[in-house]
Design a protein around this motif. Structure first.
Motif, PDB file in Angstrom:
ATOM      1  N   ALA A  72       8.433  37.716  43.167  1.00 16.83           N
ATOM      2  CA  ALA A  72       8.625  37.700  41.829  1.00 16.83           C
ATOM      3  C   ALA A  72       7.204  37.301  41.246  1.00 16.83           C
ATOM      4  O   ALA A  72       6.897  37.902  39.991  1.00 16.83           O
ATOM      5  CB  ALA A  72       9.140  36.084  41.694  1.00 16.83           C
ATOM      6  N   ALA A  73       6.154  36.631  41.993  1.00 14.22           N
ATOM      7  CA  ALA A  73       4.929  36.558  41.522  1.00 14.22           C
ATOM      8  C   ALA A  73       4.009  38.000  41.237  1.00 14.22           C
ATOM      9  O   ALA A  73       3.235  37.855  40.532  1.00 14.22           O
ATOM     10  CB  ALA A  73       3.983  35.485  42.348  1.00 14.22           C
ATOM     11  N   ALA A  74       4.447  38.700  42.183  1.00 17.21           N
ATOM     12  CA  ALA A  74       3.615  40.152  42.104  1.00 17.21           C
ATOM     13  C   ALA A  74       4.000  40.776  40.797  1.00 17.21           C
ATOM     14  O   ALA A  74       3.196  41.718  40.309  1.00 17.21           O
ATOM     15  CB  ALA A  74       4.214  40.954  43.070  1.00 17.21           C
ATOM     16  N   SER A  75       5.203  40.352  40.014  1.00 11.28           N
ATOM     17  CA  SER A  75       5.642  40.997  38.837  1.00 11.28           C
ATOM     18  C   SER A  75       4.539  40.576  37.639  1.00 11.28           C
ATOM     19  O   SER A  75       4.736  41.019  36.547  1.00 11.28           O
ATOM     20  CB  SER A  75       7.030  40.835  38.565  1.00 11.28           C
ATOM     21  OG  SER A  75       7.281  39.393  38.177  1.00 11.28           O
ATOM     22  N   ASP A  76       4.002  39.460  37.730  1.00 13.33           N
ATOM     23  CA  ASP A  76       3.099  38.819  36.793  1.00 13.33           C
ATOM     24  C   ASP A  76       4.140  38.095  35.622  1.00 13.33           C
ATOM     25  O   ASP A  76       3.594  37.978  34.735  1.00 13.33           O
ATOM     26  CB  ASP A  76       2.060  39.752  36.192  1.00 13.33           C
ATOM     27  CG  ASP A  76       1.026  39.963  37.103  1.00 13.33           C
ATOM     28  OD1 ASP A  76       0.492  39.261  38.084  1.00 13.33           O
ATOM     29  OD2 ASP A  76       0.423  41.025  37.176  1.00 13.33           O
TER      30      ASP A  76
END
Length: 379
Positions: free
Chosen positions: A74-78
């Motif tokens: 999820a964090a990789a999606s910004d």
């Protein structure tokens, strides 16, 4: 707009209901199998997690114990708000204590324990009245132990044998003689604007929240300001976006932070009918970049948790100002099945309504209700 919530329980359900009038579509992730589901029906939707992340305008969570591999994706999606680091603070008491110390936020005196022999030192430095908490995966009274007498230390050590303290250290806190438990629920947007709801007073039984009253009785302007300052220090220091709950002990004029919850929170459920804009709508507004809503209270309110109970009279809805929120779960001991919000013009009227409510409920599941009704009548 579309928001994807990790977790498919009642908080995701209530965010879905709050999003509908705003034209915000809320979807949920069942973190047990990574499926994307409807937050109310729990039926699978016709897209996988990768597709749901791509289609969402924002990602968020309904609880902090989301598997880290999912948070990393999820964090990789910004698009994840609050941030992964903030969510992990709520999931790990070691991180939480380090944050409080780094921001000079008052909290209970404590020690980190990675070996049971360190408990002797804890007794020497903190006294013989201690609360021992697992640093991860503990909530609603689970993962907690108490020491009230030095003579029982050896027995306590024996009961803790077998715990992997390298993987999950213990936080040992000095037991505080507090006057009451309060919570400050507030919200911070992407621009750093902060709004805080009135303090709520929380009544617990066996480690679980049973009743919240808001605005909390006997809170003067100075106490509310002090709590708001603590919230602002934490939310700004974390660069937080969304709703954050800060649970506190009141000891005279002092407020000690007990726990943080980086999400919408049980002690904020009263806002659904007791404030201009409830916590669920404000969380969605914050993570979607919309202006925050008015957090002013409407009269006084009580939130009563329905715990482990599936049978009661729906005639409770005959009480003016009462609202039932049922989660649709299978009944299980200590499981939160739903909650009841009750609104009134003043505390005496609220006490009368809680007394009336007790007539429709099996009181063995609501051990705080009658006493709180009497107290509010005399407030």
């Amino acid at each position: 707009m579309r928001v994807l919530i990790y977790g498919a329980g009642q908080l995701a359900q209530m965010m879905y209901l709050a999003g509908c009038p705003l034209g915000i579509e809320v979807q949920a992730v069942d973190v047990k199998d990574d499926s994307v589901v409807h937050p109310v029906s729990k039926l699978p939707l016709e897209l996988n997690l990768t597709q749901a992340i791509e289609a969402a305008d924002a990602l968020s969570v309904e609880f902090e114990h989301v598997p880290e591999r999912l948070l990393e994706q999820a964090a990789a999606s910004d698009k994840l708000l609050p941030s992964m680091s903030n969510i992990l603070i709520g999931a790990d008491r070691v991180r939480e204590k380090k944050l409080l110390e780094s921001l000079n936020v008052p909290n209970c005196a404590h020690r980190l324990v990675t070996d049971l022999t360190q408990l002797d030192e804890c007794v020497e430095s903190l006294g013989e009245r201690l609360i021992i908490k697992a640093s991860r995966d503990g909530y609603d009274g689970y993962g907690q132990w108490r020491l009230t007498d030095r003579s029982k230390l050896d027995a306590l050590k024996q009961s803790l044998q077998g715990l992997d303290l390298d993987a999950v250290p213990l936080i040992v806190e000095q037991m505080v003689d507090f006057d009451r438990e309060l919570s400050m629920v507030g919200v911070r947007d992407k621009q750093g604007n902060i709004s805080t709801y009135p303090l709520a007073e929380n009544l617990h039984y066996k480690g679980q929240l049973h009743v919240s009253v808001a605005p909390a009785p006997e809170v003067d302007t100075e106490l509310q300001k002090r709590a708001a300052h603590i919230f602002e220090t934490l939310a700004s220091g974390m660069d937080y976006v969304g709703v954050l709950a800060v649970e506190m002990f009141q000891c005279g004029d002092t407020l000690l932070v007990n726990e943080l919850a980086p999400r919408v929170h049980n002690s904020g459920h009263w806002t659904q009918s007791g404030s201009v804009t409830d916590q669920f709508e404000n969380h969605l507004r914050a993570v979607c970049g919309l202006p925050l809503g008015d957090v002013a209270a409407i009269g006084v309110s009580a939130m009563v948790n329905i715990i482990g109970c599936g049978s009661f009279s729906r005639e409770l809805l005959s009480i003016k100002g009462s609202h039932l929120h049922w989660y649709g779960k299978t009944v299980r001991e200590k499981r939160k099945m739903g909650h009841i919000n009750v609104g009134a013009a003043d505390y005496a009227e609220l006490g009368d309504k809680l007394a009336a409510l007790s007539q429709y409920l099996p009181l063995e599941f609501f051990p705080k209700l009658e006493k709180e009704a009497r107290r509010l009548r005399n407030a």
